[in-house]
Design a protein around this motif. Structure first.
Motif, PDB file in Angstrom:
ATOM      1  N   LEU A   6      37.706  34.696  56.637  1.00  0.00           N
ATOM      2  CA  LEU A   6      38.173  33.905  55.495  1.00  0.00           C
ATOM      3  C   LEU A   6      39.694  33.866  55.505  1.00  0.00           C
ATOM      4  O   LEU A   6      40.343  34.916  55.553  1.00  0.00           O
ATOM      5  CB  LEU A   6      37.662  34.518  54.189  1.00  0.00           C
ATOM      6  N   LYS A   8      43.380  31.860  53.942  1.00  0.00           N
ATOM      7  CA  LYS A   8      43.904  31.094  52.817  1.00  0.00           C
ATOM      8  C   LYS A   8      45.294  30.580  53.132  1.00  0.00           C
ATOM      9  O   LYS A   8      46.073  31.246  53.824  1.00  0.00           O
ATOM     10  CB  LYS A   8      43.955  32.004  51.582  1.00  0.00           C
ATOM     11  N   ASP A  38      45.971  37.538  56.467  1.00  0.00           N
ATOM     12  CA  ASP A  38      44.759  37.050  57.129  1.00  0.00           C
ATOM     13  C   ASP A  38      44.874  37.064  58.653  1.00  0.00           C
ATOM     14  O   ASP A  38      43.860  37.051  59.356  1.00  0.00           O
ATOM     15  CB  ASP A  38      44.415  35.638  56.636  1.00  0.00           C
ATOM     16  N   SER A  95      39.727  27.547  40.336  1.00  0.00           N
ATOM     17  CA  SER A  95      38.697  28.591  40.297  1.00  0.00           C
ATOM     18  C   SER A  95      39.325  29.983  40.207  1.00  0.00           C
ATOM     19  O   SER A  95      40.318  30.258  40.875  1.00  0.00           O
ATOM     20  CB  SER A  95      37.835  28.539  41.562  1.00  0.00           C
ATOM     21  N   SER A 122      45.837  38.147  49.105  1.00  0.00           N
ATOM     22  CA  SER A 122      46.571  36.925  49.369  1.00  0.00           C
ATOM     23  C   SER A 122      47.990  37.144  48.878  1.00  0.00           C
ATOM     24  O   SER A 122      48.230  37.937  47.970  1.00  0.00           O
ATOM     25  CB  SER A 122      45.928  35.736  48.673  1.00  0.00           C
TER      26      SER A 122
ATOM     27  N   VAL B 115      37.205  38.485  35.458  1.00  0.00           N
ATOM     28  CA  VAL B 115      37.838  39.758  35.801  1.00  0.00           C
ATOM     29  C   VAL B 115      39.351  39.583  35.901  1.00  0.00           C
ATOM     30  O   VAL B 115      39.834  38.559  36.368  1.00  0.00           O
ATOM     31  CB  VAL B 115      37.245  40.335  37.118  1.00  0.00           C
TER      32      VAL B 115
END
Ligand SMILES: Cc1cc2nc3c(=O)[nH]c(=O)nc-3n(C[C@H](O)[C@H](O)[C@H](O)COP(=O)(O)OP(=O)(O)OC[C@H]3O[C@@H](n4cnc5c(N)ncnc54)[C@H](O)[C@@H]3O)c2cc1C
Ligand SMILES: Cc1cc2nc3c(=O)[nH]c(=O)nc-3n(C[C@H](O)[C@H](O)[C@H](O)COP(=O)(O)OP(=O)(O)OC[C@H]3O[C@@H](n4cnc5c(N)ncnc54)[C@H](O)[C@@H]3O)c2cc1C
Lengths: 263, 325
Positions: A6, A8, A38, A95, A122, B115
């Motif tokens: 994953l 970013k 990452d 999100s 991140s 959270v």
């Protein structure tokens, strides 16, 4: 065996990170780059593949983000990923951690990876926790901040530092692991790899393609709203000395310490 | 129904100090909301009724105890999920550290909750909790509002003060949990400490702390020389401890020690949040870093922009001369 990493896209380290007051979200208008943390996850995937203890057929880079995020995927591919997946949809914007992790898990479900690797954090949101959310949705064992990863008994033996020192944990596969930046020294991409990156397969998926329930993502689907900000209490600025003449600098430091009776 | 649940971490029969802080904070907030604050623990035989009863003096009403693996996040998610399903808590609070991050985020996924991590302050507004989190190198504070019926708050270490309120023993309630299959797919092989000598940095008045900027393990000699003349001890960052340059026992920060010496002097340390939280209570903070933009200068009383290899040896000599003279 398949490893998904994953990755970013974040504001470049040289850009001053700030919140856009009009949206309450990160200002992403400046120069952007692959999240530096990452690159350690990609390197860890490469070392698992090259190590040979696991038969790794494929390394797939996955990102969720706006159009510009393809550049993070190109970088990931230049560092060794074989192909990449770009999850992108206006419905996903804004999100929170739980929603981001859910969306990424949906995209991963289709891939059925044996190992999912992430960075330790991140460089912008610094939530440290996407791995734990993804693991819960994938129903896989998980550990974050791993700095040593060995293949033992067909699973992964992980070492990491937690609150009481160094823990060693054995996880079976499939597993979701976020790696700390001490795990390895990421390699530099070769010129050939950089040139070839755009030719490697890149799949673009919408929220619907990934089977994401739109009511669980985006600003509205998120369960925590972090769009309100205030300034921290002001702190008196310290004294700064630019070291030009070290003897003079040292004299100043000693005087400063002496004044405060610290010597 | 309702209420605040606090996860309490323990190790070798002792309850974690940051967890006790979280219980104290949870009890204070529960008082303002007019609900109870309970605690939850997962582990083995060292979680005695007597030990857990002491949580009452920090304000916990009940302590839910489940038998399970220690030091791993996922079994705790199963336990908390069950406790909330049965008792309807609306908030879960974690002290700082690492496990709390993993448990809190996994629980958010399990129960579709919000959270917030790195929380330094929680306030009650309109009968709800708002969590405040410093962001972007502590340059701003973000205020989290929760939607839905569960909010998860993961504290920053040392954010919540440990306070004894003089309450009686907490009631211990045993919980039976069917662990998820994936919770059994991780096993602890070895837990805690290791990596190097047993040094004591918590009692020193002066700490000379070294980071990755020292370049190599041998670089620590420069710190030891300066600490020697200042009558202090040497401390380190996670980066150099992970690299094997210095013992873990000397590490300051989120997963190391918290210190508050009279003088803390950093050499080649960037000043990451996880380091800062362990030393910001120091009386005087001095930093040497070659990068004028290093975050550590934001919270130093005296900052020196320069090469530590040039400055440290001369500083050691100058302090020695000053003391001799
Ligand atoms: C300043 C700031 C504060 C925030 N605070 C909160 C908060 O308190 N609570 C909350 O729920 N949300 C918060 N958010 C939102 C959160 O940052 C985003 O939901 C983000 O998409 C995920 O978190 P992260 O990037 O911090 O992840 P981290 O958990 O820090 O990232 C760890 C790893 O996850 C992977 N990863 C992360 N994002 C992606 C992605 N989009 N695509 C692929 N891989 C990815 C990478 O491997 C990365 O190294 C905040 C955002 C900002 C900018
Ligand atoms: C969950 C979690 C827990 C963590 N727990 C901790 C913890 O307990 N303690 C901790 O310390 N960290 C912890 N960290 C890691 C933390 O985020 C940082 O990575 C770490 O503190 C950085 O260490 P550093 O300052 O030594 O290295 P770097 O960040 O690499 O900084 C090195 C600095 O040295 C300077 N420098 C280089 N050469 C010279 C020179 N010749 N002269 C002067 N300056 C020079 C550079 O400019 C740079 O600022 C944790 C991270 C996470 C995610």
């Amino acid at each position: 065996m398949k490893i998904c990493v994953l990755v970013k896209e974040v504001p470049d380290a040289a850009v001053e990170k700030r919140i856009d007051p009009s949206t309450g979200r990160m200002d992403r208008s400046g120069e952007k780059n692959l999240n530096p943390y990452d690159t350690h996850a990609i390197e860890a995937a490469m070392q698992l593949k090259e190590g040979g203890a696991l038969q790794v057929d494929e390394i797939v880079a996955v990102t969720m983000g706006p159009e510009s995020a393809v550049r993070a995927l190109h970088k990931a591919v230049s560092l060794g990923a074989d192909r990449s997946i770009h999850l992108t949809d206006a419905a996903l914007a804004g999100s929170d951690v739980a929603a981001t992790g859910y969306a990424l898990a949906k995209a991963l479900e289709k891939e059925q990876p044996d190992v999912v690797l992430l960075g330790q954090q991140s460089d912008d949101g610094e939530c440290y926790t996407i791995g734990a959310v993804v693991a819960e949705h994938l129903k896989a064992p998980s550990l974050t901040q791993v700095i040593k990863l060995d293949v033992v008994d067909g699973g992964l033996r992980c070492e990491r530092q937690a609150e009481y020192g160094y823990d060693t944990v054995q996880v079976s596969l499939p597993a979701v692991i976020s790696v700390g930046d001490a795990i390895n020294e990421p390699r530099y991409p070769s010129l050939k790899a950089i040139m070839g990156a755009k030719k490697k397969p890149l799949e673009t998926a919408s929220a619907a393609d990934a089977g994401i329930d739109a009511s669980l993502v985006g600003g509205d689907g998120s369960r925590v709203q972090c769009g309100e900000f205030k300034a921290p209490p002001a702190k008196a600025a310290g004294t700064i000395i630019e070291d030009e003449d070290t003897d003079a600098t040292v004299e100043q430091i000693v005087a400063w310490l002496d004044e405060r009776k610290l010597i | 129904m309702g209420g605040i649940l606090v996860y309490v971490l323990h190790y070798e029969g002792a309850l974690n100090k940051n967890s006790l802080g979280a219980v104290s904070e949870g009890a204070k907030l529960a008082g303002e909301l007019g609900v109870d604050c309970d605690a939850v623990v997962v582990g083995g035989g060292d979680l005695t009724n007597e030990l857990l009863g002491t949580l009452g003096s920090y304000g916990a009403k009940k302590v839910y105890r489940a038998e399970g693996a220690e030091g791993l996040a996922q079994p705790v998610i199963d336990v908390i999920d069950k406790v909330i399903a049965d008792n309807g808590h609306n908030y879960v609070i974690f002290g700082g550290g690492l496990l709390g991050f993993e448990i809190g985020a996994g629980l958010a996924a399990r129960r579709n909750a919000g959270v917030t991590m790195e929380v330094t302050n929680v306030v009650v507004e309109g009968g709800k909790l708002i969590a405040e989190r410093p962001i972007l190198g502590d340059s701003q504070i973000s205020r989290s509002h929760y939607k839905g019926d569960l909010g998860i708050i993961i504290g920053r270490i040392n954010a919540f003060e440990v306070k004894e309120t003089g309450g009686g023993a907490a009631e211990v309630v045993d919980v039976q949990v069917d662990y998820s299959p994936w919770s059994n797919q991780a096993t602890m092989v070895q837990r805690g400490e290791q990596r190097g000598a047993d040094v004591n940095i918590e009692d020193a008045d002066v700490l000379v702390a070294g980071g990755r900027g020292l370049g190599k393990a041998e670089g620590f000699q420069l710190c030891e020389d300066l600490a020697g003349v200042l009558g202090g001890a040497v401390a380190a960052t996670r980066a150099v401890v992970d690299a094997g340059w210095y013992p873990y026992a000397a590490q300051i920060g989120q997963t190391g020690k918290s210190v508050a010496p009279k003088l803390y002097l950093a050499a080649g340390i960037s000043g990451a949040i996880q380091h800062k939280v362990g030393m910001q209570a120091s009386e005087h903070i001095v930093a040497i870093n070659k990068d004028a933009n290093a975050p550590i200068f934001e919270f130093s009383d005296l900052g020196i922009v320069g090469d530590l290899n040039k400055i440290l040896p001369k500083l050691t000599e100058a302090v020695k001369a000053k003391k001799g003279g």
